[in-house]
Design an enzyme around this catalytic site. Sequence first.
Site, PDB file in Angstrom:
ATOM      1  N   ASN A 385      39.210  47.916  43.061  1.00 42.56           N
ATOM      2  CA  ASN A 385      39.973  47.411  41.919  1.00 42.56           C
ATOM      3  C   ASN A 385      39.854  45.899  41.753  1.00 42.56           C
ATOM      4  O   ASN A 385      39.261  45.413  40.790  1.00 42.56           O
ATOM      5  CB  ASN A 385      41.444  47.796  42.064  1.00 42.56           C
ATOM      6  CG  ASN A 385      41.684  49.273  41.942  1.00 42.56           C
ATOM      7  OD1 ASN A 385      41.655  49.825  40.856  1.00 42.56           O
ATOM      8  ND2 ASN A 385      41.918  49.927  43.071  1.00 42.56           N
ATOM      9  N   ASP A 386      40.428  45.170  42.668  1.00 41.76           N
ATOM     10  CA  ASP A 386      40.563  43.729  42.504  1.00 41.76           C
ATOM     11  C   ASP A 386      39.235  42.987  42.588  1.00 41.76           C
ATOM     12  O   ASP A 386      39.054  41.967  41.925  1.00 41.76           O
ATOM     13  CB  ASP A 386      41.532  43.183  43.549  1.00 41.76           C
ATOM     14  CG  ASP A 386      42.881  43.889  43.483  1.00 41.76           C
ATOM     15  OD1 ASP A 386      43.362  44.130  42.356  1.00 41.76           O
ATOM     16  OD2 ASP A 386      43.440  44.218  44.544  1.00 41.76           O
ATOM     17  N   VAL A 387      38.291  43.492  43.383  1.00 40.04           N
ATOM     18  CA  VAL A 387      37.018  42.777  43.563  1.00 40.04           C
ATOM     19  C   VAL A 387      36.065  42.998  42.405  1.00 40.04           C
ATOM     20  O   VAL A 387      34.962  42.448  42.394  1.00 40.04           O
ATOM     21  CB  VAL A 387      36.350  43.196  44.891  1.00 40.04           C
ATOM     22  CG1 VAL A 387      37.235  42.837  46.071  1.00 40.04           C
ATOM     23  CG2 VAL A 387      35.991  44.676  44.902  1.00 40.04           C
ATOM     24  N   ALA A 426      46.429  44.089  44.718  1.00 38.69           N
ATOM     25  CA  ALA A 426      47.008  42.834  44.256  1.00 38.69           C
ATOM     26  C   ALA A 426      48.056  43.057  43.182  1.00 38.69           C
ATOM     27  O   ALA A 426      48.813  42.155  42.845  1.00 38.69           O
ATOM     28  CB  ALA A 426      45.914  41.907  43.727  1.00 38.69           C
TER      29      ALA A 426
END
Length: 459
Positions: A385-387, A426
């Site tokens: 998700n965040d990366v 996050a």
Amino acid sequence: MIELRSVLYILAFALFIHGLMGLTGPRTAVRGNATAAAGMVVAIVATLLTPGMHDWWLIALGLVLGAVIGVPAARRVRMTAMPQMVALFNGVGGGAVALTAWVEFRQSGGFTGEPLFVVVASLFAAIVGSVSFWGSLVAFGKLQEVLPGRPITAGRFQTPLNVLVLAGALACAVAIGLGAGHEALMVAVLVLAGLAGIAVVLPIGGADMPVVVSLLNAFTGLSAAAAGLALSNTAMIVAGMIVGASGSILTDQMAKAMNRSIPSIVAGGFGGGAAVAEVTEGGTVRSTSASDAAIQLAYAGHVIVVPGYGMAVAQAQHAVQDMAKLLLDRGVEVDYAIHPVAGRMPGHMNVLLAEADVPYDRLREMDEINDDFARADVALVIGANDVTNPAARNDPGSPIYGMPILNVDQAKTIIVLKRSMRAGFAGIDNPLYTDPKTAMLFGDAKDSVREVIEELKAL
């Protein structure tokens, strides 16, 4: 005897360093671990040869108990739980150092007659070891989801609280150093330092836990080195400094990979809202089926697989490798894009994919593969998700703005495997999911990949 101990210590240090060098690559990591473990065995033997060593049965009992608890735990742990196991084992090391300092305090009658460097080193080991132990327990709880992953803070009172408990521990330590040999002061040092560890880690969100674990690992190493200095144990000094230095370097590298400073991470308040955040804002989400995904993959020239924690949770790495083999048989080029902080610890994805016998040369780091996304026909994102969040590049108001990401949004087509539309660790929205080029394949990652495999076989 002294000469033999010195030779054994030198041999142990050489094995430590050689083993650490082996951990720089997947091909040599297993051998490096075994080499470092052999070095520790040599160091233990050298320590047992110390003149005046007694109570051998207690030492043997400790070794046996440690092996009985540690070996099965390490063998049975799932890769998804490896980060919290690392946090727990690291905390045990810090706790052992803190207890060692307490024992030395009692045996010396409150450090009576001890040189100043022994007193300072022992108290430093007690404080840092206790911080590491209790802080690591909180990190374990957040990663294991025993504690909420969101930041738990006292609001504007958090910083004064942190300063107060740490200052209390330091004040008690200074009193001991000035000659106050009351054991209650030593207990207060350990308790207040432990409260400081808890107070510092609780406000840090789950998204930052990998960095926190690495930082606490460095703390444990430094405390062990200090204890080794107090005990005149060369093995503890060298091993502790190796752990402290490598942990510090790793912490710095992880922070840079997230475009965050270590002080900002320790300050807390970021990450961990994924349990409630939904990524439905600002566009339309388009779903797809295993059949459509299989067709796009089968007729692609180049596919880049982007693994993340979703793959780890579903234990989908073997299914992903089976799918990749089918695509390779059809002449499709398949690579894997590895972000430095994908998953819950450094190298998490590398280990999972290596376990599934994915060739090492297919595991490509972010800097190496980012330019290839623009020519990739399909980017297959599995829970990362965040990366992969373009907001890190495009939205100055995003909490992760400036964080280096994988250029997934530059691929011609993007397929994202997710259980739901919940945000990443996050806890922030990902505009990649509303990109017109993106299709969402919902469900357990392993089940979804297996369905794609069956569709590929039918084509």
